[in-house]
Design an enzyme around this catalytic site. Structure first.
Site, PDB file in Angstrom:
ATOM      1  N   GLU A  63       0.854  -1.125   0.074  1.00  0.00           N
ATOM      2  CA  GLU A  63      -0.112  -0.276   0.200  1.00  0.00           C
ATOM      3  C   GLU A  63       0.623   1.676  -0.088  1.00  0.00           C
ATOM      4  O   GLU A  63       2.121   1.170   0.551  1.00  0.00           O
ATOM      5  CB  GLU A  63      -1.076  -0.060   1.197  1.00  0.00           C
ATOM      6  N   PRO A  64       0.231   2.455   0.187  1.00  0.00           N
ATOM      7  CA  PRO A  64       0.701   3.723  -0.205  1.00  0.00           C
ATOM      8  C   PRO A  64       1.684   3.600   0.919  1.00  0.00           C
ATOM      9  O   PRO A  64       2.913   4.248   0.815  1.00  0.00           O
ATOM     10  CB  PRO A  64      -0.019   4.830   0.045  1.00  0.00           C
ATOM     11  N   SER A  82       2.045   0.974   3.289  1.00  0.00           N
ATOM     12  CA  SER A  82       2.973  -0.255   3.369  1.00  0.00           C
ATOM     13  C   SER A  82       3.848  -1.089   2.377  1.00  0.00           C
ATOM     14  O   SER A  82       3.556  -1.528   1.412  1.00  0.00           O
ATOM     15  CB  SER A  82       1.726  -0.758   4.226  1.00  0.00           C
ATOM     16  N   SER A  90       8.304  -2.702   2.852  1.00  0.00           N
ATOM     17  CA  SER A  90       8.747  -3.029   3.356  1.00  0.00           C
ATOM     18  C   SER A  90       8.135  -3.985   4.683  1.00  0.00           C
ATOM     19  O   SER A  90       7.835  -4.917   5.163  1.00  0.00           O
ATOM     20  CB  SER A  90      10.316  -2.770   3.683  1.00  0.00           C
ATOM     21  N   GLU A 109       9.170  -8.387  -3.828  1.00  0.00           N
ATOM     22  CA  GLU A 109       8.837 -10.025  -3.071  1.00  0.00           C
ATOM     23  C   GLU A 109      10.233  -9.487  -1.824  1.00  0.00           C
ATOM     24  O   GLU A 109      10.538 -11.044  -1.311  1.00  0.00           O
ATOM     25  CB  GLU A 109       9.212 -10.889  -4.035  1.00  0.00           C
TER      26      GLU A 109
END
Ligand code: MYA
Length: 623
Positions: free
Chosen positions: A186-187, A189, A191, A429
């Site tokens: 999310e913007p 969130s 790492s 990832e």
């Protein structure tokens, strides 16, 4: 960052130094796969122990039938990419032609690991790894279209879905009629995955969740029909306290209320779609929850853990291609009267590229082989393979371009596309920085757990004499073998031809265990704030695991009289010689006062520059 790691809750104080590395093997001829669980090599490393169960024998795990099946897919896929797939065009236009997508779907490329009973090809991890190599060889961008769909997008359904969820979703996902995406980032969130804001509230009748929030940089986000979405839900714990926890959902675009942004304009992997996805009062039936409320963080992490080996597989395919292209160029390009291939500096580059490739490939197939044997404790190795593979592929691509000289810089040569495509692999990832901290902290947590038992025992030494003795012996009720038993002719041993490498490996493991205990003694729970030290510890873990993987692989090659065994021994001894020196250097850097001063100076430099907003030293010309 890494805020809630349980080490924070611990106050480790006095612990004795353990004298020597223990080599531990639980696996015997009649051992069951579950006996091998929790015997991850890297986890053992943090306890100063050398777990060999998941190392030897190097997986040779495909049956003749499985190999034959795989060949049926590998050869046509290779031909498809060579003859029909126009990567430069798809990179330029930033999408894959629809008819090519259809061809790939008809060949089963969207359901590689989906079990056959749900229309998929039912490949195991090793077979899948081989297929990812082809993607990596030809087109990493298209690899991400396929990987975002099956390596992470639908993996939650395979790993944790109910039978009903599998029946409902997997068949259409397998044929590519539906495409999947994994929605975590999310913007606010990236790492820090736990800090997501997307929320799902249960309706008063308890039949649906109402999902609201926005996700960004979602691979396949603009084209997917099925999303695995992570959202916060209120969860009541056993003492009645309500906390927001992450829950995972399968969300259909057909539910309504889902919109996406324009495809992002990216540096590389351009033919894959990356977009924002918004959920606006989306009604998600409770049956679409994956596992229970609050289980979503585990689901999210384990999907990533399960997919990371595929990245190492894909990137070893990329590196193989880059080495072949570099060799072809070096063999044909003459300068100063001789071919580039005959010059020492070019040969050194080719050797280093080959070593990086050999290690990445060895890690990838070790991990997927172990996963196929039913072991579930592989997340540290998987994280390492992603870090090592992505950095190695980057270095190999850079050297390939260097060997090609000016030609390598030209678009027509095709290598610049590979370099652009590769850049993201060190970021997504799990960024390599985060994964290095993950390896170090997760490993320290395991060591801390063990030391905590000791700390307790030290408080009441007489009643805990057994625990203390076990600790000092470095064993907790498991079979122990002596160092010399690690080298021999049995399939669970290293071959004597790589005996020196084993000595180097044992030295690394020994020093590593001591370094871990020192770190925990010195910093206790505050070790989580020692990021430079954690990074060094992680570098040492990565190199040590790399040594172990190649020792196991070449030992197997010798034993099975693989036609290239001598070359593999050469690669192994060369790698171990360099890696072992690096490991000891990194570990020395954890205690050597000059190095520690240097680390502090770097922090001071950074703080000065951060305060200044850029380089602080005045310009040589004064303006
Ligand atoms: S998808 C987006 C990727 N995003 C991330 O990877 C996020 C990175 N962040 C994290 O992983 C976590 O937030 C970290 C934890 C690790 C930082 N396995 O206190 P904690 C447990 C198992 O440390 P936090 C994308 O990029 C931990 O033990 N368990 O948590 C698309 C603890 O448990 P307990 C784990 O401080 C790419 C608890 O969780 C793991 O919040 C497209 C809390 O831990 C773990 N890994 O930070 C790619 N981590 O409470 C396409 C933590 O019991 C695929 N825990 O002690 C391409 C594939 C290639 C093939 C294609 C061919 C080319």
């Amino acid at each position: 960052m890494i805020k809630s790691l349980s080490l924070m809750r611990r106050g480790l104080s006095r612990v004795p130094m353990r004298p020597m590395v223990q080599i531990i093997r639980t696996q015997t001829a009649d051992a069951k796969p579950q006996d091998m669980d929790n015997r991850s090599f890297v986890a053992g490393l943090f306890n100063g122990q050398l777990y060999t169960d998941q190392l030897f024998p190097y997986p040779d795990s495909l049956s003749a039938d499985q190999l034959e099946t795989l060949r049926l897919y590998v050869d046509p896929t290779d031909k498809f990419f060579l003859e029909e797939f126009d990567s430069p065009k798809y990179d330029e236009q930033a999408f894959v032609d629809p008819e090519m997508m259809e061809r790939a779907k008809r060949q089963g490329a969207f359901g590689l690991q989906i079990p056959e009973r749900y229309n998929g090809l039912g490949l195991n991890n090793t077979q899948y790894c081989r297929m990812t190599e082809i993607m990596g060889r030809y087109d990493l961008g298209f690899g991400i279209v396929l990987g975002a769909h099956q390596s992470i997008g639908l993996k939650g359904i395979i790993l944790y879905g109910s039978e009903e969820q599998k029946m409902r979703y997997l068949p259409k996902l397998a044929t590519g009629e539906h495409m999947a995406a994994y929605c975590l980032t999310e913007p606010g969130s990236g790492s820090d995955a736990f800090s997501i804001k997307t929320r799902a509230e249960l309706t008063p009748d308890g039949r649906n969740y109402i999902l609201n929030g926005g996700k960004i940089w979602i691979s396949n986000g603009g084209v997917a029909d099925i999303f695995t979405v992570f959202a916060k839900t209120p969860v009541t714990d056993s003492s009645g306290i309500v906390k927001d926890k992450i829950t995972a959902f399968i969300v259909e675009r057909a539910f309504g209320g889902i919109t996406h942004g324009q495809p992002e304009k990216k540096m590389g992997i351009k033919c894959s779609n990356t977009a924002e996805v918004h959920f606006d009062n989306v009604k998600v039936p409770v049956e679409n929850r994956i596992l229970g409320e609050g289980d979503g963080f585990k689901v999210a992490m384990n999907i990533l853990n399960n997919g990371r080996f595929g990245m190492a597989g894909a990137l070893s395919g990329t590196m193989r291609m880059l080495i072949e292209r570099s060799v072809e160029h070096a063999r044909n390009r003459k300068q100063f009267g001789d071919y580039l291939a005959n010059y020492g500096v070019i040969q050194e580059k080719i050797a280093n590229m080959t070593l990086r490739h050999f290690v990445t490939e060895s890690m990838a197939y070790q991990i997927c082989g172990v996963m196929d044997s039913g072991v579930t404790d592989f997340q540290l190795e998987a994280a390492i393979s992603k870090v090592f593979g992505s950095e190695s592929a980057w270095l190999v691509a850079d050297e390939a371009i260097q060997i090609h000289g000016g030609m390598g810089f030209m678009k027509e040569c095709g290598l610049e596309r590979v370099l652009r495509d590769l850049r993201i692999f060190r970021i997504f990832e799990g960024s390599n920085e985060i994964l290095r901290l993950f390896v170090a902290l997760q490993g320290l947590q395991l060591a801390g757990d063990r030391l905590k038992v000791l700390e307790k025992a030290l408080k009441a030494p007489l009643s805990n004499a057994g625990t203390l003795l076990n600790f000092i012996g470095g064993r907790v009720g498991i079979h122990e073998v002596s160092a010399k038993n690690l080298v021999g002719s049995r399939d669970y041993m290293a071959d004597p031809l790589v005996g020196k490498c084993v000595e180097q490996l044992v030295a690394c493991v020994n020093h590593f265990g001591v370094a871990v205990e020192r770190l925990l003694m010195l910093h206790g729970k505050d070790v989580i704030h020692q990021q430079i030290k954690l990074r060094k510890l992680s570098e040492a873990a990565i190199d040590t695991y790399a040594m172990a993987a190649v020792i196991a692989r070449s030992s197997n090659a010798i034993r099975t009289q693989n036609p290239t065994w001598e070359h593999q021994v050469l690669l192994t001894t060369s790698w171990c010689q360099e890696a072992h020196e690096r490991v000891l250097w990194h570990l020395r850097g954890l205690r050597d006062s000059d190095t520690l001063d240097l680390d502090q100076n770097k922090i001071k430099i950074a703080n000065d520059v951060i305060l200044e907003g850029g380089p602080k030293a005045t310009h040589p010309l004064g303006f």
